[in-house]
Design a protein around this motif. Structure first.
Motif, short mmCIF file in Angstrom:
data_model
loop_
_atom_site.label_atom_id
_atom_site.label_comp_id
_atom_site.label_asym_id
_atom_site.label_seq_id
_atom_site.Cartn_x
_atom_site.Cartn_y
_atom_site.Cartn_z
N ALA A 49 0.81 -1.22 0.00
CA ALA A 49 0.00 0.00 0.00
C ALA A 49 0.85 1.27 0.00
N SER A 50 2.03 1.20 0.60
CA SER A 50 2.83 2.42 0.76
C SER A 50 4.31 2.12 0.57
N LEU A 51 4.83 2.49 -0.58
CA LEU A 51 6.26 2.31 -0.88
C LEU A 51 6.93 3.68 -0.93
N HIS A 52 8.21 3.69 -0.60
CA HIS A 52 9.04 4.88 -0.78
C HIS A 52 10.36 4.39 -1.37
N VAL A 53 10.61 4.76 -2.61
CA VAL A 53 11.78 4.27 -3.33
C VAL A 53 12.95 5.23 -3.14
N VAL A 54 14.10 4.67 -2.77
CA VAL A 54 15.30 5.47 -2.54
C VAL A 54 16.40 4.96 -3.46
N MET A 55 17.13 5.87 -4.08
CA MET A 55 18.22 5.49 -4.98
C MET A 55 19.30 6.56 -4.95
N GLU A 56 20.48 6.20 -5.44
CA GLU A 56 21.57 7.16 -5.55
C GLU A 56 21.34 8.05 -6.76
N ALA A 57 21.81 9.28 -6.66
CA ALA A 57 21.81 10.17 -7.82
C ALA A 57 22.99 9.80 -8.69
N THR A 58 22.72 9.35 -9.91
CA THR A 58 23.79 8.86 -10.79
C THR A 58 24.16 9.85 -11.88
N GLY A 59 23.44 10.96 -11.96
CA GLY A 59 23.74 11.93 -13.01
C GLY A 59 22.91 11.74 -14.26
N GLY A 60 21.92 10.85 -14.21
CA GLY A 60 21.04 10.71 -15.38
C GLY A 60 20.46 9.32 -15.59
N TYR A 61 21.18 8.28 -15.16
CA TYR A 61 20.71 6.92 -15.40
C TYR A 61 19.41 6.61 -14.64
N GLU A 62 19.15 7.37 -13.58
CA GLU A 62 17.94 7.13 -12.78
C GLU A 62 16.73 7.88 -13.32
N ALA A 63 16.90 8.70 -14.36
CA ALA A 63 15.83 9.59 -14.82
C ALA A 63 14.58 8.82 -15.28
N THR A 64 14.77 7.75 -16.04
CA THR A 64 13.63 6.97 -16.54
C THR A 64 12.84 6.37 -15.39
N PHE A 65 13.55 5.81 -14.41
CA PHE A 65 12.90 5.20 -13.25
C PHE A 65 12.13 6.24 -12.46
N VAL A 66 12.74 7.39 -12.24
CA VAL A 66 12.08 8.46 -11.48
C VAL A 66 10.82 8.94 -12.19
N ASP A 67 10.88 9.10 -13.51
CA ASP A 67 9.71 9.54 -14.27
C ASP A 67 8.56 8.53 -14.13
N CYS A 68 8.88 7.24 -14.19
CA CYS A 68 7.86 6.20 -14.06
C CYS A 68 7.25 6.21 -12.65
N LEU A 69 8.08 6.45 -11.64
CA LEU A 69 7.58 6.50 -10.26
C LEU A 69 6.66 7.71 -10.06
#
Length: 303
Positions: A49-69
Motif C-alpha cells: 500500500a505504501s512504498l518509498h523508493v530510494v536510490m543514488e543520484a547517478t547523473g542521469g541513469y535514474e531519470a527513466t525510473f524516477v519519471d515512471c515513479l
C-alpha cells in the motif's frame, strides 16, 4: 482518523543497463532492465500500500525510473552517493556489489527517512536539461580556447577556432531556448522576474536557480545555504575550535552563484559594502567571496 501507515522503503542500485531492487524486510534482490517497459511492469506487480523508493543520484541513469515513479505517484528520493557510501561504512558494510548496495540504500531509507521529491513540471525539467547543456558548452569553449592559446601549429589552431565558433553558435541557441522556456511558463517567469531584479543576478544565475534550486524561498537562510554548499560548517571538538569550511552542496548552483557574487561585489551596493567591510577586517578574498555568495543567496531566498 486512521494514522497513515509507515512506508516500506525500497532500495535501488541504478546502472545504465539494469536496476537492482530490494524491498525492505525482504530477502531477495530483483534485477530488471533499466527500460520503461520493465520498470512499468515491476511497478504493476507491487501490492504494498505504501512504498518509498530510494536510490543514488547517478547523473542521469535514474531519470527513466524516477519519471515512471512520478507517473505512478510512488514517493521517491535520490540521495548523494557519498552519503550512501558513508552510511554503509558506519554500518560496517565494506563489501560492495549491486545487490549489497540495494540493501544498504533500503536500510538508509528506513533510518534516515529522506523527504520525497516533488514532481517537477515539464518546463522545469527542460530548463534543468538546458542549463546543464549550457555548462557543458561553456566548458568546451574554455577548453578549446586554452588549447588554441597553447598550440604552435596553424592547422591545429584552425580546427580549434572552428570548434569555438561552433560552440559559441550553439551557446546562443541554448540561451534563446532557455529564455523562451522561462517566458512560456508563468511560474518560472514570475520567479525569474524577482531574481533578475537583484543587481548581480543575471540570466544564467536566474535560469540555474529556477531549474536546479526549486527549494528557493521555501527554506530558511541556514537550510538554503547548506543545500547549496556555502554554509560554514563547525569543526569543533573539546577545547579545539577548528577552522570552519563550506562543504558539499549543489555544485552546479554553487559554481554559477560564485560568478554572480563576483559581479555583485561591483554592482550590488549591499554586497559591495559587505565585501569591502570583510576585506577591511582582514578576511582573505576567497573567504570574503564565499560570504558574499551566502549573503546573495539569502537575499534571493528572501525575495
Amino acid at each position: 482518523m486512521k494514522d497513515k501507515p509507515a512506508p516500506l522503503y525500497v532500495g535501488v542500485d541504478v546502472a545504465k543497463a539494469h536496476l537492482d531492487i530490494f524491498i525492505g524486510h525482504g530477502r531477495k534482490v530483483a534485477r530488471i532492465k533499466n527500460s520503461v517497459s520493465q520498470i512499468q511492469s515491476w511497478i504493476g506487480r507491487q501490492k504494498e500500500a505504501s512504498l518509498h523508493v530510494v536510490m543514488e543520484a547517478t547523473g542521469g541513469y535514474e531519470a527513466t525510473f524516477v519519471d515512471c515513479l512520478f507517473e505512478a505517484e510512488i514517493p521517491c528520493s535520490t540521495i548523494n552517493a557519498k552519503r550512501i557510501k558513508d552510511f554503509a561504512r558506519s554500518c560496517g558494510t565494506l563489501e560492495k556489489t549491486d545487490a549489497i548496495d540495494a540493501k544498504v540504500i533500503a536500510r538508509f531509507g528506513e533510518v534516515m527517512q529522506p523527504e520525497a521529491m516533488k514532481k517537477p513540471t515539464e518546463s522545469v525539467k527542460l530548463l534543468k536539461t538546458l542549463t546543464a547543456r549550457r555548462t557543458q558548452i561553456s566548458q568546451q569553449i574554455r577548453q578549446e580556447s586554452n588549447r588554441r592559446a597553447q598550440s604552435h601549429c596553424d592547422v591545429a589552431r584552425d580546427f580549434m577556432v572552428s570548434a569555438v565558433d561552433f560552440y559559441q553558435k550553439q551557446l546562443k541557441e541554448v540561451d534563446a531556448l532557455i529564455a523562451q522556456t522561462i517566458k512560456d511558463d508563468e511560474k518560472s517567469q514570475q520567479r525569474a522576474g524577482i531574481l533578475t531584479s537583484i543587481p548581480g543576478v543575471g540570466k544564467v544565475m536566474t535560469a540555474t536557480a529556477v531549474a536546479q534550486l526549486p527549494e528557493l524561498g521555501q527554506l530558511n537562510r541556514g537550510q538554503i545555504a547548506k543545500l547549496v554548499g556555502v554554509a560554514p560548517l563547525a569543526n569543533d571538538s573539546g577545547q579545539k575550535s577548528g577552522h570552519r569550511k563550506t562543504y558539499a552542496g549543489r555544485h552546479a548552483v554553487r559554481r554559477v552563484l560564485y560568478m554572480a557574487a563576483l559581479v555583485a561585489t561591483k554592482h550590488n551596493h549591499v554586497i559591495k559594502a559587505f565585501y569591502t567591510s570583510l576585506l577591511a577586517r582582514g578576511k582573505m578574498k576567497k573567504v570574503a567571496i564565499v560570504a558574499c555568495m551566502r549573503k546573495l543567496l539569502t537575499i534571493m531566498n528572501c525575495m
